[in-house]
Design a protein around this motif. Structure first.
Motif, PDB file in Angstrom:
ATOM      1  N   LEU A  14       2.053   6.808   4.481  1.00  0.00           N
ATOM      2  CA  LEU A  14       2.637   5.564   4.003  1.00  0.00           C
ATOM      3  C   LEU A  14       2.458   5.417   2.500  1.00  0.00           C
ATOM      4  O   LEU A  14       1.409   5.750   1.954  1.00  0.00           O
ATOM      5  N   PHE A  15       3.483   4.876   1.870  1.00  0.00           N
ATOM      6  CA  PHE A  15       3.448   4.608   0.447  1.00  0.00           C
ATOM      7  C   PHE A  15       3.808   3.152   0.201  1.00  0.00           C
ATOM      8  O   PHE A  15       4.622   2.573   0.913  1.00  0.00           O
ATOM      9  N   CYS A  16       3.205   2.584  -0.792  1.00  0.00           N
ATOM     10  CA  CYS A  16       3.463   1.213  -1.186  1.00  0.00           C
ATOM     11  C   CYS A  16       3.910   1.236  -2.646  1.00  0.00           C
ATOM     12  O   CYS A  16       3.168   1.704  -3.510  1.00  0.00           O
ATOM     13  N   TRP A  17       5.110   0.760  -2.902  1.00  0.00           N
ATOM     14  CA  TRP A  17       5.694   0.846  -4.240  1.00  0.00           C
ATOM     15  C   TRP A  17       5.660  -0.506  -4.935  1.00  0.00           C
ATOM     16  O   TRP A  17       5.776  -1.537  -4.297  1.00  0.00           O
ATOM     17  N   ASP A  18       5.534  -0.495  -6.252  1.00  0.00           N
ATOM     18  CA  ASP A  18       5.610  -1.741  -7.016  1.00  0.00           C
ATOM     19  C   ASP A  18       7.027  -1.911  -7.562  1.00  0.00           C
ATOM     20  O   ASP A  18       7.909  -1.091  -7.309  1.00  0.00           O
ATOM     21  N   GLN A  19       7.222  -2.979  -8.307  1.00  0.00           N
ATOM     22  CA  GLN A  19       8.545  -3.302  -8.836  1.00  0.00           C
ATOM     23  C   GLN A  19       9.042  -2.271  -9.847  1.00  0.00           C
ATOM     24  O   GLN A  19      10.233  -2.154 -10.073  1.00  0.00           O
ATOM     25  N   ASP A  20       8.135  -1.525 -10.457  1.00  0.00           N
ATOM     26  CA  ASP A  20       8.512  -0.527 -11.458  1.00  0.00           C
ATOM     27  C   ASP A  20       8.727   0.862 -10.862  1.00  0.00           C
ATOM     28  O   ASP A  20       8.801   1.849 -11.584  1.00  0.00           O
ATOM     29  N   SER A  21       8.781   0.933  -9.540  1.00  0.00           N
ATOM     30  CA  SER A  21       8.940   2.200  -8.824  1.00  0.00           C
ATOM     31  C   SER A  21       7.780   3.157  -9.054  1.00  0.00           C
ATOM     32  O   SER A  21       7.939   4.376  -9.033  1.00  0.00           O
ATOM     33  N   SER A  22       6.606   2.591  -9.310  1.00  0.00           N
ATOM     34  CA  SER A  22       5.385   3.385  -9.378  1.00  0.00           C
ATOM     35  C   SER A  22       4.649   3.214  -8.057  1.00  0.00           C
ATOM     36  O   SER A  22       4.758   2.177  -7.400  1.00  0.00           O
ATOM     37  N   LEU A  23       3.893   4.212  -7.693  1.00  0.00           N
ATOM     38  CA  LEU A  23       3.144   4.151  -6.450  1.00  0.00           C
ATOM     39  C   LEU A  23       1.960   3.207  -6.636  1.00  0.00           C
ATOM     40  O   LEU A  23       1.071   3.453  -7.444  1.00  0.00           O
ATOM     41  N   ALA A  24       1.950   2.098  -5.902  1.00  0.00           N
ATOM     42  CA  ALA A  24       0.874   1.112  -5.983  1.00  0.00           C
ATOM     43  C   ALA A  24      -0.285   1.498  -5.076  1.00  0.00           C
ATOM     44  O   ALA A  24      -1.424   1.132  -5.324  1.00  0.00           O
ATOM     45  N   GLY A  25       0.009   2.253  -4.014  1.00  0.00           N
ATOM     46  CA  GLY A  25      -1.032   2.671  -3.087  1.00  0.00           C
ATOM     47  C   GLY A  25      -0.453   3.574  -2.015  1.00  0.00           C
ATOM     48  O   GLY A  25       0.762   3.689  -1.863  1.00  0.00           O
ATOM     49  N   MET A  26      -1.358   4.204  -1.281  1.00  0.00           N
ATOM     50  CA  MET A  26      -0.919   5.093  -0.209  1.00  0.00           C
ATOM     51  C   MET A  26      -2.042   5.239   0.814  1.00  0.00           C
ATOM     52  O   MET A  26      -3.183   4.866   0.576  1.00  0.00           O
ATOM     53  N   GLY A  27      -1.689   5.778   1.967  1.00  0.00           N
ATOM     54  CA  GLY A  27      -2.659   6.072   3.008  1.00  0.00           C
ATOM     55  C   GLY A  27      -2.033   6.996   4.038  1.00  0.00           C
ATOM     56  O   GLY A  27      -0.804   7.080   4.148  1.00  0.00           O
ATOM     57  N   MET A  28      -2.874   7.690   4.786  1.00  0.00           N
ATOM     58  CA  MET A  28      -2.389   8.651   5.759  1.00  0.00           C
ATOM     59  C   MET A  28      -3.173   8.519   7.062  1.00  0.00           C
ATOM     60  O   MET A  28      -4.389   8.375   7.049  1.00  0.00           O
ATOM     61  N   LEU A  29      -2.457   8.558   8.173  1.00  0.00           N
ATOM     62  CA  LEU A  29      -3.049   8.574   9.504  1.00  0.00           C
ATOM     63  C   LEU A  29      -2.653   9.882  10.170  1.00  0.00           C
ATOM     64  O   LEU A  29      -1.471  10.202  10.257  1.00  0.00           O
ATOM     65  N   SER A  30      -3.640  10.623  10.625  1.00  0.00           N
ATOM     66  CA  SER A  30      -3.383  11.860  11.371  1.00  0.00           C
ATOM     67  C   SER A  30      -3.913  11.677  12.777  1.00  0.00           C
ATOM     68  O   SER A  30      -5.051  11.240  12.969  1.00  0.00           O
ATOM     69  N   ALA A  31      -3.091  12.002  13.754  1.00  0.00           N
ATOM     70  CA  ALA A  31      -3.506  11.933  15.151  1.00  0.00           C
ATOM     71  C   ALA A  31      -4.155  13.256  15.539  1.00  0.00           C
ATOM     72  O   ALA A  31      -3.651  14.329  15.205  1.00  0.00           O
ATOM     73  N   VAL A  32      -5.276  13.164  16.239  1.00  0.00           N
ATOM     74  CA  VAL A  32      -6.012  14.344  16.684  1.00  0.00           C
ATOM     75  C   VAL A  32      -5.901  14.430  18.204  1.00  0.00           C
ATOM     76  O   VAL A  32      -6.385  13.537  18.907  1.00  0.00           O
ATOM     77  N   PRO A  33      -5.246  15.482  18.714  1.00  0.00           N
ATOM     78  CA  PRO A  33      -5.169  15.618  20.168  1.00  0.00           C
ATOM     79  C   PRO A  33      -6.545  15.955  20.727  1.00  0.00           C
ATOM     80  O   PRO A  33      -7.271  16.763  20.163  1.00  0.00           O
ATOM     81  N   SER A  34      -6.909  15.279  21.768  1.00  0.00           N
ATOM     82  CA  SER A  34      -8.229  15.453  22.351  1.00  0.00           C
ATOM     83  C   SER A  34      -8.174  14.887  23.764  1.00  0.00           C
ATOM     84  O   SER A  34      -7.144  14.380  24.197  1.00  0.00           O
ATOM     85  N   PHE A  35      -9.296  14.944  24.490  1.00  0.00           N
ATOM     86  CA  PHE A  35      -9.341  14.293  25.798  1.00  0.00           C
ATOM     87  C   PHE A  35      -9.053  12.801  25.649  1.00  0.00           C
ATOM     88  O   PHE A  35      -8.477  12.181  26.520  1.00  0.00           O
ATOM     89  N   HIS A  36      -9.489  12.236  24.546  1.00  0.00           N
ATOM     90  CA  HIS A  36      -9.206  10.850  24.173  1.00  0.00           C
ATOM     91  C   HIS A  36      -8.633  10.895  22.760  1.00  0.00           C
ATOM     92  O   HIS A  36      -9.386  10.829  21.783  1.00  0.00           O
ATOM     93  N   PRO A  37      -7.309  11.047  22.628  1.00  0.00           N
ATOM     94  CA  PRO A  37      -6.702  11.205  21.310  1.00  0.00           C
ATOM     95  C   PRO A  37      -7.143  10.092  20.348  1.00  0.00           C
ATOM     96  O   PRO A  37      -7.226   8.927  20.723  1.00  0.00           O
ATOM     97  N   TYR A  38      -7.442  10.493  19.120  1.00  0.00           N
ATOM     98  CA  TYR A  38      -7.892   9.528  18.129  1.00  0.00           C
ATOM     99  C   TYR A  38      -7.203   9.814  16.802  1.00  0.00           C
ATOM    100  O   TYR A  38      -6.509  10.810  16.649  1.00  0.00           O
ATOM    101  N   GLY A  39      -7.397   8.899  15.874  1.00  0.00           N
ATOM    102  CA  GLY A  39      -6.779   9.055  14.565  1.00  0.00           C
ATOM    103  C   GLY A  39      -7.816   9.172  13.466  1.00  0.00           C
ATOM    104  O   GLY A  39      -8.954   8.719  13.615  1.00  0.00           O
TER     105      GLY A  39
END
Length: 143
Positions: free
Chosen positions: A50-75
């Motif tokens: 995910l990316f969060c953009w400001d009014q000037d088209s600059s990246l204001a923030g970001m984050g990433m979620l990765s899913a891990v397959p497992s017996f109890h899938p987690y992120g």
């Protein structure tokens, strides 16, 4: 208002985001290895990036979620970072809420994340969002 955008894995989009991703990654770790085009393409394909953009088209923030397959899938939430010009404006909180909602939609069992103690703002935010500090050792083997 800061719009949240999911990164698709089109070469045009990834090429556009790459310099901004490297700029923000340097805030997390000044000695970070530069994110390559192929690494960002792979992340966009396999993760909720995910990316969060400001009014000037600059990246204001970001984050990433990765899913891990497992017996109890987690992120795993990683690379949550906010540009210094946008700190204290709720950008990190918006990104985290979006990542948590994605994890719920994927029906993940839980989410893990790590944060350096020096990232004081982030470490104050996570408990407010329901994260609990775990007593554990984290080990890494560089390959």
């Amino acid at each position: 208002m800061y719009p949240i955008v999911r990164c698709d894995n089109s070469p045009h989009t990834v090429r556009r985001y790459l310099p901004e991703v490297n700029r923000l990654c340097a805030r997390i770790s000044p000695n970070h290895e530069e994110v390559t085009f192929s690494a960002l393409m792979e992340s966009a394909l396999k993760s909720c990036l995910l990316f969060c953009w400001d009014q000037d088209s600059s990246l204001a923030g970001m984050g990433m979620l990765s899913a891990v397959p497992s017996f109890h899938p987690y992120g795993i939430i990683d690379y949550v970072v906010v540009d210094e010009r946008h700190e204290g404006k709720g950008v990190g909180k918006m990104i985290m809420h979006a990542l948590i909602n994605d994890a719920r939609a994927l029906k993940l069992h839980h989410i893990d994340l790590t944060s350096k103690p020096s990232r004081e703002r982030a470490n104050k935010l996570y408990p407010k969002l329901g994260f609990e500090l775990r007593e554990t050792n984290v080990y890494r083997l560089k390959l």
